[in-house]
Design a protein around this motif. Structure first.
Motif, mmCIF file in Angstrom:
data_model
loop_
_atom_site.group_PDB
_atom_site.id
_atom_site.type_symbol
_atom_site.label_atom_id
_atom_site.label_comp_id
_atom_site.label_asym_id
_atom_site.label_seq_id
_atom_site.Cartn_x
_atom_site.Cartn_y
_atom_site.Cartn_z
ATOM 1 N N ASP A 150 0.553 -1.142 0.415
ATOM 2 C CA ASP A 150 -0.130 0.475 -0.380
ATOM 3 C C ASP A 150 1.372 0.679 -0.147
ATOM 4 O O ASP A 150 1.499 1.395 0.776
ATOM 5 N N TYR A 151 0.447 2.829 -0.482
ATOM 6 C CA TYR A 151 1.277 3.748 -0.849
ATOM 7 C C TYR A 151 0.251 4.813 -0.829
ATOM 8 O O TYR A 151 -0.196 4.241 -1.633
ATOM 9 N N TYR A 152 0.970 5.592 -0.259
ATOM 10 C CA TYR A 152 -0.462 6.753 0.307
ATOM 11 C C TYR A 152 0.846 8.273 0.458
ATOM 12 O O TYR A 152 0.667 8.695 0.238
ATOM 13 N N TYR A 153 1.473 8.372 1.298
ATOM 14 C CA TYR A 153 2.890 9.343 2.365
ATOM 15 C C TYR A 153 3.943 9.006 1.330
ATOM 16 O O TYR A 153 4.498 8.437 1.384
ATOM 17 N N SER A 154 4.457 10.691 1.375
ATOM 18 C CA SER A 154 5.975 10.986 0.760
ATOM 19 C C SER A 154 6.996 11.480 2.077
ATOM 20 O O SER A 154 6.280 11.985 3.084
ATOM 21 N N VAL A 155 7.963 11.362 1.432
ATOM 22 C CA VAL A 155 8.753 12.254 2.825
ATOM 23 C C VAL A 155 9.717 12.283 2.135
ATOM 24 O O VAL A 155 10.211 11.827 0.603
ATOM 25 N N THR B 103 12.612 18.744 2.463
ATOM 26 C CA THR B 103 11.916 19.650 2.601
ATOM 27 C C THR B 103 10.124 19.610 2.248
ATOM 28 O O THR B 103 9.617 20.363 2.756
ATOM 29 N N GLU B 104 9.727 18.054 2.653
ATOM 30 C CA GLU B 104 8.803 18.320 3.109
ATOM 31 C C GLU B 104 8.284 17.108 3.909
ATOM 32 O O GLU B 104 8.535 15.947 3.849
ATOM 33 N N LEU B 105 8.099 17.429 5.033
ATOM 34 C CA LEU B 105 7.868 16.538 5.999
ATOM 35 C C LEU B 105 6.638 16.107 7.039
ATOM 36 O O LEU B 105 6.685 16.256 8.630
ATOM 37 N N GLY B 106 6.032 17.165 6.129
ATOM 38 C CA GLY B 106 4.460 17.156 6.909
ATOM 39 C C GLY B 106 3.579 15.475 6.943
ATOM 40 O O GLY B 106 2.844 15.819 8.281
ATOM 41 N N ALA B 107 4.203 14.300 7.293
ATOM 42 C CA ALA B 107 4.162 13.336 6.766
ATOM 43 C C ALA B 107 3.554 13.000 8.958
ATOM 44 O O ALA B 107 2.985 12.097 9.102
ATOM 45 N N ALA B 108 4.093 14.565 9.082
ATOM 46 C CA ALA B 108 3.820 13.520 11.343
ATOM 47 C C ALA B 108 2.166 14.176 11.235
ATOM 48 O O ALA B 108 1.677 14.012 12.261
ATOM 49 N N ASN B 109 1.755 14.572 9.832
ATOM 50 C CA ASN B 109 0.014 15.134 9.944
ATOM 51 C C ASN B 109 -1.105 13.607 9.966
ATOM 52 O O ASN B 109 -1.913 13.686 11.321
ATOM 53 N N TRP C 161 -4.836 14.409 5.698
ATOM 54 C CA TRP C 161 -5.420 15.212 4.206
ATOM 55 C C TRP C 161 -3.946 16.617 4.325
ATOM 56 O O TRP C 161 -4.076 17.133 3.175
ATOM 57 N N GLU C 162 -3.608 17.001 4.974
ATOM 58 C CA GLU C 162 -2.480 17.613 5.514
ATOM 59 C C GLU C 162 -0.770 16.679 5.014
ATOM 60 O O GLU C 162 -0.240 17.747 4.776
ATOM 61 N N ALA C 163 -1.134 15.188 5.100
ATOM 62 C CA ALA C 163 0.216 14.795 4.942
ATOM 63 C C ALA C 163 0.699 14.788 3.652
ATOM 64 O O ALA C 163 0.016 15.035 2.314
ATOM 65 N N PRO C 164 1.765 15.247 2.571
ATOM 66 C CA PRO C 164 2.345 14.947 1.466
ATOM 67 C C PRO C 164 2.366 13.477 1.032
ATOM 68 O O PRO C 164 2.305 12.824 1.394
ATOM 69 N N VAL C 165 1.307 13.985 -0.408
ATOM 70 C CA VAL C 165 1.428 12.912 -1.486
ATOM 71 C C VAL C 165 2.110 13.304 -2.119
ATOM 72 O O VAL C 165 1.509 13.705 -3.839
ATOM 73 N N SER C 166 3.174 12.551 -2.654
ATOM 74 C CA SER C 166 4.057 12.589 -4.452
ATOM 75 C C SER C 166 3.895 11.103 -5.016
ATOM 76 O O SER C 166 4.359 9.892 -4.603
ATOM 77 N N ALA C 167 3.352 11.065 -5.441
ATOM 78 C CA ALA C 167 3.020 10.204 -6.528
ATOM 79 C C ALA C 167 4.411 9.629 -7.831
ATOM 80 O O ALA C 167 3.988 8.530 -7.698
ATOM 81 N N SER D 243 13.753 12.540 -3.381
ATOM 82 C CA SER D 243 12.879 12.190 -2.262
ATOM 83 C C SER D 243 13.226 11.124 -1.369
ATOM 84 O O SER D 243 14.170 10.206 -1.643
ATOM 85 N N LEU D 244 12.584 10.705 -0.331
ATOM 86 C CA LEU D 244 13.029 9.476 1.029
ATOM 87 C C LEU D 244 11.838 8.188 0.864
ATOM 88 O O LEU D 244 12.038 8.086 1.897
ATOM 89 N N VAL D 245 11.546 8.297 -0.184
ATOM 90 C CA VAL D 245 10.177 7.147 -0.255
ATOM 91 C C VAL D 245 11.081 5.884 0.139
ATOM 92 O O VAL D 245 11.102 5.631 1.285
ATOM 93 N N ALA D 246 12.523 5.621 -0.724
ATOM 94 C CA ALA D 246 13.296 4.669 0.045
ATOM 95 C C ALA D 246 14.744 4.804 -0.576
ATOM 96 O O ALA D 246 15.272 4.619 -1.318
ATOM 97 N N ALA D 247 14.435 6.050 0.552
ATOM 98 C CA ALA D 247 15.916 6.445 0.209
ATOM 99 C C ALA D 247 17.155 5.190 0.979
ATOM 100 O O ALA D 247 16.662 4.440 1.811
ATOM 101 N N PRO D 248 18.574 5.516 0.931
ATOM 102 C CA PRO D 248 19.073 6.890 0.179
ATOM 103 C C PRO D 248 18.997 6.567 -1.557
ATOM 104 O O PRO D 248 19.207 7.880 -2.000
#
Length: 420
Positions: A251-256, A259-265, A272-278, A407-412
């Motif tokens: 399942d994929y929903y949120y990104s990090v 410059t965008e650390l809003g996943a804490a929401n 709905w305030e967490a970043p979603v980068s396709a 993108s830090l989705v699958a960092a590094p």
């Protein structure tokens, strides 16, 4: 200096290239769960959790899939979907130890028959975080008797429905399941390893049973892809069952990103305030293709929440988001990654584990203020129908948003090896 410039240029996302179409046998689907949509819920751990805090919405009717499943299956058929994911609720079928409710089994018989009659393949989830109240009274997954009771019940389910040749999900998001159990008091934190061991055990056992009943079955357990830390999370479950997976579902929903650390929401219950980068979906595909070579990949859930169906603060629209997600799915296929299917979460709005505020549905349903529970199409309905009809977005399509810088989705690797 030239070396530094070259390094920085390599980290910049390149221009978006055309995304070739998908194969004719690609599986387009919609996803749901039993507890979240059915309403009229019997006693269970989650029926109790829903009533355990003043801040929770009680589940009540939810969207009443229990009585409106024909309507929703017809909506999925009209989309052109090939797969419809539903959950089979243990609490509904075995309300007390050893007592099987045949009327409720007949309900699931009809649901699955309706899905197949509509030309879709069922995807059946055996455990979507919910177990009967009598299991909760015994201690849930902390009780040594739970695995045997779970397997006894799930073998009964498999025996009844294997002839439909469904896709199977054994345990939904095991790590998230564990975290929710701890969060709501169903499990003491120190017993987390015990629950994980038991989930591994039941997955392995039911996998073998499914294959005895249907040798060609496709079985998995979907993970909730958590940016950066997913490889570590996979050591506690997915790595331990990799020989009992016919495909990797996630399942994929949120990104990090830096410059965008809003996943804490998400933790603050403001998803709905967490970043979603396709484009992060591409990196999740690439990560799993490298760590589980030879396993097909399937997006069991992906989508985007809004707050009570209002526009998102970032301005991202669901129709654009689904097109962007499909673009990156096609790019993954073009790069040789074996992606077999894509489910959108969800067909309708539903009960999001304590609240009706987050809305994920292609069709919005205002459970709290509309007694008719009318399914109202969002613009994403037409977008997804067109995608399915065309088997993807066209070669001229470009994402509505640029790929994430670092993108830090699958960092590094997602930062140092950006998608080209």
């Amino acid at each position: 200096m030239l070396c530094l410039v070259a390094t920085l240029m390599a980290m910049l996302p390149a221009r978006a290239d055309a995304a070739p179409g998908l194969p004719d046998d690609f599986l387009w689907g919609v996803a749901s769960s039993g507890f979240q949509t059915e309403g009229s819920s019997p006693d269970s751990n989650w029926r109790r959790y829903a009533r355990s805090a003043a801040t929770h919405d009680d589940i009540g009717t939810s969207v009443d899939f229990r009585h409106r499943y024909r309507e929703d299956i017809a909506l999925a058929k009209a989309l052109g979907a090939k797969v419809y994911r539903v959950g089979i609720e243990w609490a509904r079928l075995e309300p007390s130890p050893g007592r099987i409710d045949q009327d409720e089994f007949a309900y699931y018989d009809d649901v699955i028959a309706e899905i197949t009659a509509a030309g879709m393949r069922p995807m059946l989830t055996l455990d979507h975080w919910v177990y009967p109240g009598w299991i909760a009274d015994r201690g849930g997954w902390a009780d040594a008797r739970t695995p045997a009771a779970w397997l006894r019940h799930q073998r009964r389910v498999v025996d009844r429905y294997a002839h439909h040749h469904p896709l199977w999900i054994t345990v939904n998001e095991p790590a998230a399941y564990l975290m929710q159990e701890v969060r709501f008091g169903g499990l003491a934190p120190q017993l987390a390893p015990v629950m994980l061991d038991r989930l591994v055990h039941v997955h392995r056992e039911i996998y073998d049973h499914i294959h005895r009943r249907d040798p060609g079955a496709m079985v998995s357990s979907n993970t909730a892809y958590i940016p950066t830390v997913q490889p570590a999370l996979d050591t506690v479950f997915l790595d331990r069952v990799r020989d009992k997976l016919d495909f990797v579902g996630f399942d994929y929903y949120y990104s990090v990103s830096p410059t965008e650390l809003g996943a804490a929401n998400i933790i603050a219950d403001r998803s709905w305030e967490a970043p979603v980068s396709a484009d992060g979906l591409y990196y999740a595909f690439r990560d799993y293709s490298r760590r589980y070579p030879g396993k097909p990949l399937y997006v069991i859930e992906t989508g985007m929440p809004t707050e009570n169906a209002r526009p998102r603060p970032d301005g991202y629209r669901r129709a654009d988001h689904v097109r962007d997600l499909v673009y990156w799915t096609q790019r993954a296929r073009a790069d040789g990654i074996d992606v077999m299917g894509f489910n959108y979460w969800s067909l309708t709005d539903n009960y999001e584990w304590g609240s009706y505020t987050p809305r994920f549905g292609l069709y919005t349903v205002d459970v709290k203020t509309d007694p008719s529970l009318r399914r109202k199409p969002t613009p994403a309905v037409a977008a997804y129908r067109k995608i399915i009809s065309a088997n993807g977005v066209g070669p001229a399509y470009r994402p509505t948003r640029p790929a994430t810088f670092c993108s830090l989705v699958a960092a590094p690797s997602s930062c140092t090896q950006p998608v080209r």
